[in-house]
Design a protein around this motif. Sequence first.
Motif, PDB file in Angstrom:
ATOM      1  N   UNK A 106       0.807  -1.228   0.000  1.00 48.72           N
ATOM      2  CA  UNK A 106       0.000   0.000   0.000  1.00 48.72           C
ATOM      3  C   UNK A 106       0.835   1.272   0.000  1.00 48.72           C
ATOM      4  N   UNK A 107       2.033   1.217   0.587  1.00 56.82           N
ATOM      5  CA  UNK A 107       2.881   2.413   0.620  1.00 56.82           C
ATOM      6  C   UNK A 107       3.234   2.875  -0.791  1.00 56.82           C
ATOM      7  N   UNK A 108       3.429   1.935  -1.718  1.00 59.82           N
ATOM      8  CA  UNK A 108       3.746   2.308  -3.101  1.00 59.82           C
ATOM      9  C   UNK A 108       2.576   3.034  -3.745  1.00 59.82           C
ATOM     10  N   UNK A 109       1.364   2.614  -3.418  1.00 56.82           N
ATOM     11  CA  UNK A 109       0.172   3.272  -3.966  1.00 56.82           C
ATOM     12  C   UNK A 109       0.067   4.693  -3.430  1.00 56.82           C
ATOM     13  N   UNK A 110       0.305   4.852  -2.139  1.00 53.85           N
ATOM     14  CA  UNK A 110       0.235   6.189  -1.539  1.00 53.85           C
ATOM     15  C   UNK A 110       1.297   7.114  -2.136  1.00 53.85           C
ATOM     16  N   UNK A 167       7.211 -10.608 -11.081  1.00 55.03           N
ATOM     17  CA  UNK A 167       8.667 -10.543 -11.247  1.00 55.03           C
ATOM     18  C   UNK A 167       9.245  -9.172 -10.898  1.00 55.03           C
ATOM     19  N   UNK A 168       8.376  -8.189 -10.610  1.00 54.08           N
ATOM     20  CA  UNK A 168       8.860  -6.821 -10.372  1.00 54.08           C
ATOM     21  C   UNK A 168       9.547  -6.695  -9.019  1.00 54.08           C
ATOM     22  N   UNK A 169      10.574  -5.874  -8.976  1.00 59.96           N
ATOM     23  CA  UNK A 169      11.204  -5.528  -7.705  1.00 59.96           C
ATOM     24  C   UNK A 169      10.374  -4.425  -7.052  1.00 59.96           C
ATOM     25  N   UNK A 170      10.647  -4.152  -5.792  1.00 58.70           N
ATOM     26  CA  UNK A 170       9.889  -3.120  -5.094  1.00 58.70           C
ATOM     27  C   UNK A 170      10.081  -1.756  -5.749  1.00 58.70           C
ATOM     28  N   UNK A 171      11.273  -1.489  -6.270  1.00 55.67           N
ATOM     29  CA  UNK A 171      11.535  -0.196  -6.912  1.00 55.67           C
ATOM     30  C   UNK A 171      10.782  -0.053  -8.228  1.00 55.67           C
ATOM     31  N   UNK A 172      10.456  -1.171  -8.872  1.00 59.02           N
ATOM     32  CA  UNK A 172       9.765  -1.123 -10.164  1.00 59.02           C
ATOM     33  C   UNK A 172       8.251  -1.020 -10.031  1.00 59.02           C
ATOM     34  N   UNK A 173       7.718  -1.269  -8.838  1.00 54.11           N
ATOM     35  CA  UNK A 173       6.262  -1.343  -8.678  1.00 54.11           C
ATOM     36  C   UNK A 173       5.593   0.014  -8.876  1.00 54.11           C
ATOM     37  N   UNK A 174       6.142   1.079  -8.265  1.00 52.03           N
ATOM     38  CA  UNK A 174       5.472   2.370  -8.353  1.00 52.03           C
ATOM     39  C   UNK A 174       5.334   2.871  -9.796  1.00 52.03           C
ATOM     40  N   UNK A 175       6.386   2.821 -10.631  1.00 51.73           N
ATOM     41  CA  UNK A 175       6.197   3.237 -12.034  1.00 51.73           C
ATOM     42  C   UNK A 175       5.151   2.385 -12.768  1.00 51.73           C
TER      43      UNK A 175
END
Length: 534
Positions: free
Chosen positions: A54-58, A109-117
């Motif tokens: 959820x933090x990535x969405x925020x 397969x996405x890393x945490x850094x790739x999720x937000x974009x």
Amino acid sequence: MRAFARLLDSLSFTASRNAKLRLVRDFLAEQPDPDRGWALAALTGDLSFSAAKPAAIRKAVEARMDPVLFGWSYDYVGDLAETVALVWPAQPGANREPELSEVVDALRTASRAEVQPLIERWLDALDADGRWALLKLLTGGLRVGFSSRLAKQACADLGGVETREIEEVWHALAAPYEDLFAWLEGRSERPSADHPGRFRPVMLAQPIDEAVDFAKLNAGDYAAEWKWDGIRVQAVSERGVRRLYTRTGDDISHAFPDVIEAMAYEGAVDGELLVLHDGALASFGDLQQRLNRKTVDAKLLKAYPAGVRAYDLLLDGEADLRDLPFAERRKRLETFISRLDSARFDLSPLQPFETWGQLSDLRADPPPGDPALSEGLMLKRWDSLYEAGRPKGPWFKWKRDPHLIDAVLMYAQRGHGKRSSFYSDYTFGVWREDANGDRILTPVGKAYFGFTDEELKQLDKYVRDNTVERFGPVRSVRAGLDFGLVLEVAFEGLQRSTRHKSGVAMRFPRISRIRWDKPAREADDLATLERMLG
């Protein structure tokens, strides 16, 4: 993604069980592989993405709009996915809408850094309904009132087979279930159920109608045992694989390593998961300390040792016992449990009786000790086979009458899904004396069901008309000796609790009636609940 969004939207606004089944069955029939399989996995809670938080969405939405405005919007709506879906700034000329399988493949397969974009790109391409569905998929909180059991029923309806046939093979399958759909559509053979450590569909009991059923039933045809106050489980140890399942087939092995370690046998035991201190039962509140945890530490294991009180035996070695009568399975179970060298497994004792009147007396006044922690009685016909589902006649449950108190509404909070626009979660309290001898309210529980849709509207209006304070999403409602709304609350049990200021905790509280007629000062006192504790 659009079809999945339409499905979730329709499910969230559909109350009828049969209508929900038709929606999912038609979706599965119309959508291609693998999209329909991933949708099924999402509905059953079998789809999660470790990198999507959820933090990535925020972060994504706060990069597009004023964070304070978003915070106010979130506070008002009360649901992250719904809020972001409504406020996300549209981007003209955005990319095409993603397919459901495309989203799943990328997130797996996405890393945490790739999720937000990724989230930002997809939100730009989707409309409000699509954005809501995407975010629900990411967070795993669908909240559309569609259980794993209903999903299996929808699959059964699609293929014209019995639900138990789906459940027999379910744990040998993996999303996106292409082999399952191939079988259901007649393109291949049924997937093999020969999967070590698999779940067997459980047999459930019908509620008994005392006024009707006892007149038709012969007491000598039934065995009786206590309905223990834990959770129904299936403890399977098969060909080196050990699993602990809930009655719906959810694997909870990771939360109970002490039980798994004690399963030094070859078989499948049907029983009740309880916290046992040297063979004595603890309260359901103690068991709750262990439930819904991904891991448990040594302190929890020592403070709340778990065990299984056995009801039935489904597998003994390599022998499937489900087609044997209960009387024979019970004998095999007694022998099976006697061979185990573990205090974590014991036998649920049968309760002798000759007439329904004797059994009624036992239910109303159980002997002291363990039975005080039971929810009532189970009746099992001696000749009953172990049939998946809830067949009429072989097994009955005769629950103890619920406790009732009158409490005063104190706080309210918005619900989720189709209830996100209503104040539907209610905290209620009873009277006690403070240090000055004045009567004040103290919270004793929270309930969010038991009322009709029309009563929900009435309660929501009452909350809005009588809000006196706001604490984030929570509303404090006007309540005092001379003004307040009394709720008749039903609950299954009560226990002492150090986590609650009142010192008590309720088991399964629900709103039984709205007492518009009753003055708030006539609601119950905390002393009434303390007397129930004995």
